[in-house]
Design a protein around this motif. Structure first.
Motif, mmCIF file in Angstrom:
data_model
loop_
_atom_site.group_PDB
_atom_site.id
_atom_site.type_symbol
_atom_site.label_atom_id
_atom_site.label_comp_id
_atom_site.label_asym_id
_atom_site.label_seq_id
_atom_site.Cartn_x
_atom_site.Cartn_y
_atom_site.Cartn_z
ATOM 1 N N VAL A 17 0.808 -1.229 0.000
ATOM 2 C CA VAL A 17 0.000 0.000 0.000
ATOM 3 C C VAL A 17 0.842 1.281 0.000
ATOM 4 N N GLY A 18 2.143 1.139 0.077
ATOM 5 C CA GLY A 18 3.010 2.329 0.149
ATOM 6 C C GLY A 18 3.260 2.686 1.605
ATOM 7 N N ALA A 19 4.492 3.085 1.914
ATOM 8 C CA ALA A 19 4.880 3.338 3.309
ATOM 9 C C ALA A 19 3.983 4.392 3.957
ATOM 10 N N GLU A 20 3.538 5.385 3.143
ATOM 11 C CA GLU A 20 2.738 6.471 3.726
ATOM 12 C C GLU A 20 1.354 5.980 4.185
ATOM 13 N N ASN A 21 0.969 4.794 3.754
ATOM 14 C CA ASN A 21 -0.346 4.265 4.126
ATOM 15 C C ASN A 21 -0.273 3.164 5.175
ATOM 16 N N VAL A 22 0.847 3.086 5.847
ATOM 17 C CA VAL A 22 0.994 2.113 6.935
ATOM 18 C C VAL A 22 1.335 2.886 8.209
ATOM 19 N N LEU A 23 0.509 2.696 9.235
ATOM 20 C CA LEU A 23 0.782 3.359 10.524
ATOM 21 C C LEU A 23 1.180 2.299 11.528
ATOM 22 N N VAL A 24 2.283 2.557 12.170
ATOM 23 C CA VAL A 24 2.729 1.606 13.173
ATOM 24 C C VAL A 24 3.373 2.385 14.322
ATOM 25 N N GLY A 25 2.868 2.126 15.539
ATOM 26 C CA GLY A 25 3.467 2.728 16.734
ATOM 27 C C GLY A 25 3.428 4.249 16.769
ATOM 28 N N THR A 26 2.471 4.879 16.107
ATOM 29 C CA THR A 26 2.416 6.340 16.153
ATOM 30 C C THR A 26 1.113 6.786 16.820
ATOM 31 N N GLU A 27 1.080 8.059 17.224
ATOM 32 C CA GLU A 27 -0.144 8.600 17.838
ATOM 33 C C GLU A 27 -1.306 8.601 16.856
ATOM 34 N N GLU A 28 -0.969 8.628 15.571
ATOM 35 C CA GLU A 28 -2.023 8.627 14.548
ATOM 36 C C GLU A 28 -2.881 7.369 14.600
ATOM 37 N N MET A 29 -2.422 6.355 15.325
ATOM 38 C CA MET A 29 -3.195 5.107 15.402
ATOM 39 C C MET A 29 -4.354 5.211 16.393
ATOM 40 N N GLU A 30 -4.301 6.205 17.268
ATOM 41 C CA GLU A 30 -5.299 6.294 18.345
ATOM 42 C C GLU A 30 -6.747 6.235 17.838
ATOM 43 N N PRO A 31 -7.111 6.997 16.784
ATOM 44 C CA PRO A 31 -8.517 6.940 16.349
ATOM 45 C C PRO A 31 -8.972 5.544 15.941
ATOM 46 N N TYR A 32 -8.029 4.662 15.622
ATOM 47 C CA TYR A 32 -8.395 3.323 15.145
ATOM 48 C C TYR A 32 -8.519 2.310 16.280
ATOM 49 N N THR A 33 -8.431 2.790 17.520
ATOM 50 C CA THR A 33 -8.536 1.876 18.669
ATOM 51 C C THR A 33 -9.979 1.703 19.131
ATOM 52 N N HIS A 34 -10.886 2.510 18.611
ATOM 53 C CA HIS A 34 -12.260 2.470 19.137
ATOM 54 C C HIS A 34 -13.253 2.881 18.063
ATOM 55 N N ASP A 35 -14.540 2.586 18.324
ATOM 56 C CA ASP A 35 -15.595 3.201 17.511
ATOM 57 C C ASP A 35 -16.396 4.095 18.461
ATOM 58 N N GLU A 36 -17.711 4.138 18.339
ATOM 59 C CA GLU A 36 -18.479 5.044 19.201
ATOM 60 C C GLU A 36 -19.042 4.352 20.442
ATOM 61 N N VAL A 37 -18.642 3.103 20.686
ATOM 62 C CA VAL A 37 -19.067 2.444 21.922
ATOM 63 C C VAL A 37 -18.237 3.014 23.073
ATOM 64 N N VAL A 38 -18.936 3.532 24.069
ATOM 65 C CA VAL A 38 -18.223 4.147 25.196
ATOM 66 C C VAL A 38 -17.472 3.060 25.970
ATOM 67 N N GLY A 39 -16.168 3.267 26.153
ATOM 68 C CA GLY A 39 -15.400 2.378 27.029
ATOM 69 C C GLY A 39 -14.809 1.147 26.362
ATOM 70 N N LEU A 40 -15.023 0.935 25.071
ATOM 71 C CA LEU A 40 -14.434 -0.241 24.398
ATOM 72 C C LEU A 40 -13.265 0.213 23.527
ATOM 73 N N ARG A 41 -12.082 -0.316 23.836
ATOM 74 C CA ARG A 41 -10.869 0.044 23.092
ATOM 75 C C ARG A 41 -9.978 -1.173 22.920
ATOM 76 N N ALA A 42 -9.264 -1.226 21.811
ATOM 77 C CA ALA A 42 -8.223 -2.257 21.641
ATOM 78 C C ALA A 42 -7.223 -1.696 20.640
ATOM 79 N N ASP A 43 -5.945 -1.975 20.890
ATOM 80 C CA ASP A 43 -4.904 -1.425 20.015
ATOM 81 C C ASP A 43 -4.682 -2.296 18.792
ATOM 82 N N PRO A 44 -4.713 -1.699 17.595
ATOM 83 C CA PRO A 44 -4.248 -2.464 16.434
ATOM 84 C C PRO A 44 -2.730 -2.548 16.493
#
Ligand SMILES: Cc1cc2nc3c(=O)[nH]c(=O)nc-3n(C[C@H](O)[C@H](O)[C@H](O)COP(=O)(O)OP(=O)(O)OC[C@H]3O[C@@H](n4cnc5c(N)ncnc54)[C@H](O)[C@@H]3O)c2cc1C
Length: 465
Positions: A17-44
């Motif tokens: 997918v190209g290096a610019e489209n891979v996120l690993v270990g950055t703060e930019e990953m935070e939005p992808y840890t949850h949806d709109e369920v309150v209190g449910l989180r998991a790290d990709p």
């Protein structure tokens, strides 16, 4: 059962997918840890932004080889944890596949990629005099791919149905990496099993949807909205049955309990009309002939007043209409604002059972000693029941949520209903599936899942207990 994402896998993803489209270990990953369920989180472990079906295919083939889970993700507006990577692995976001590819005015079809915001489809087709009816309240942020995966509904379901009623064609990538094309710009098609309808509502567990063909309708020329306050919810519910008994099917019949009206006022910092009423109905009528819509408006208005409505406020133009709907669309946010920790349920019952459901909900609230607020789709029996934590202590809240949910599900099922009408089973309701479905049904569903995804790499930890 699964492997961790190795450095060489990350490197292979960068190649796809190209290096610019891979996120690993950055703060930019935070939005992808949850949806709109309150209190449910998991790290990709890693997030990949795909831009084509071919890339989706390559990522899935890699994940198969490496035995790492993949969680497809739309806008992350889901309310059942479907896009949360509860087993880690790869989050595959479809946000960059966001083109409206074609509006076909001869066949009344629109072809889109999965990352298009649903409201953008509305606006694009309406500019051509066409109409895509499904209208989840989140339409200005959620993606059409997420709507397909959840079979999203919305207020207009009363008259026009839900997402699945408009899907004529899908391109999807199977967990094996094979790309399939189902249906097309076809109003009729009975060639083999209906895989389109199997994929719609499958919550990202069977395949990744990469292209969608939706059926359109001519845009109704006229629309009128009514806000109707009541002192008693039973009277409001009786009005709903009576309107339909009179063979008028409104576009929407939404209801809001007083607590939700007051929460919206606090969030928006403005007064809503009749905020001292026990409940509001928000009714919309549409059509193409002024005399027809006027006649329906008269009947509906009279029925409301006969059933004890305090008033019937009519919004004939877009500006007033938007003001009426602003409150309804803001309810989820308003309740989050009122009690940042809360639990939203989504039961559905036969329309006529709504008063019994609401009575039962109040009894549950009394028994459990907690505040519960209801709003939702009175016209189709889908009620959003929100349990607010307020001042409840943390230790008690932990046990309270499952206790209330289970009582609520049993109540809904006893009324001929189901445990979710539009938000899906996802991660949050999966342990309750056996309450709602018998063993044989769950066993068939498991076999379907295994036929699509024998190694269970696609969105594990969802739907099944
Ligand atoms: C304020 C608010 C109001 C809402 N109102 C409504 C409403 O009225 N009606 C309603 O039905 N819902 C409503 N929702 C819930 C939510 O908006 C819907 O479930 C919506 O369909 C989610 O879309 P999304 O793009 O955010 O999907 P996500 O939350 O990102 O994902 C949802 C599921 O879809 C899967 N998925 C996403 N894209 C794909 C794809 N391309 N292929 C395969 N699987 C995929 C994910 O794996 C996940 O399981 C509301 C949510 C909020 C926050």
């Amino acid at each position: 059962m699964y492997n961790q994402v190795a450095a060489k896998t990350v490197e292979a993803l960068r190649q796809i997918v190209g290096a610019e489209n891979v996120l690993v270990g950055t703060e930019e990953m935070e939005p992808y840890t949850h949806d709109e369920v309150v209190g449910l989180r998991a790290d990709p472990e890693v997030v990949v932004r795909v831009t084509s079906a071919a890339q989706v295919s390559e990522v899935l083939k890699l994940a198969q080889r490496e035995r790492v889970p993949v969680t497809p993700r739309g806008a992350g507006d889901g309310l059942s944890g479907g896009a949360v990577p509860v087993q880690g692995g790869i989050v595959m976001t479809l946000e960059k596949m966001n083109r409206i590819l074609e509006i076909d005015k001869q066949n009344l079809m629109v072809t889109v990629e999965p990352g298009v915001i649903t409201g953008d489809i509305h606006r694009a087709v309406e500019a051509e005099g066409l109409f895509y009816p499904p209208d989840p309240a989140s339409l200005d942020s959620c993606f059409i791919g997420g709507n397909i995966a959840e079979d999203a509904g919305g207020p207009r379901a009363v008259k026009y149905g839900v997402t699945r009623d408009y899907v004529c064609g899908l391109e999807a990538v199977l967990p094996s990496g094979e790309i399939i094309t189902c249906g097309g710009k076809l109003v009729k098609n009975v060639t083999g099993y209906n895989l389109i309808q199997l994929l719609v509502g499958s919550e990202g567990t069977l395949a990744v949807v990469t292209r969608i063909i939706l059926r359109l309708l001519p845009l109704p020329k006229l629309q009128v909205d009514l806000l109707v306050p009541y002192d008693d919810f039973q009277a409001a519910a009786d009005t709903v049955s009576d309107i339909i008994f009179h063979r008028i099917v409104p576009t929407t019949i939404e209801f809001m309990e007083q607590d939700s009206i007051l929460a919206v006022e606090r969030l928006l910092e403005k007064d809503l009309p009749y905020d001292d009423a026990a409940a509001h109905l928000l009714i919309q009528l549409d059509g193409n002939r002024q005399d027809g819509i006027d006649a329906d408006l008269d009947v509906v208005g009279e029925l409301c007043l006969e059933h004890g409505a305090r008033d019937v406020l009519v919004a004939p133009d877009r500006r007033t209409r938007d003001r009426l709907w602003e409150g309804r669309r803001a309810i989820v946010d308003a309740l989050n604002h009122a009690s940042p920790i809360n639990h939203l349920e989504d039961v559905v019952v036969p329309r006529a059972e709504i008063p019994a459901l609401l009575k039962g909900v109040k009894a549950i609230a009394g028994r459990q000693g907690v505040r519960i607020v209801c709003f939702g789709h009175a016209g189709d029996g889908n009620v959003h029941v929100t349990v607010l934590k307020d001042q409840v202590r943390d230790e008690r809240w932990e046990g309270l949520v499952p206790a209330v949910s289970e009582e609520l599900y049993r109540l809904s099922l006893s009324l001929g209903g189901m445990i979710t009408g539009e938000h899906g089973v996802g991660a949050t309701r999966r342990q309750y599936l056996p309450l709602a479905l018998d063993e044989a049904q769950i066993a068939v569903m498991r076999r379907i899942k295994a036929a699509f995804d024998p190694n269970h790499i696609l969105n594990p930890g969802k739907i099944f207990p």
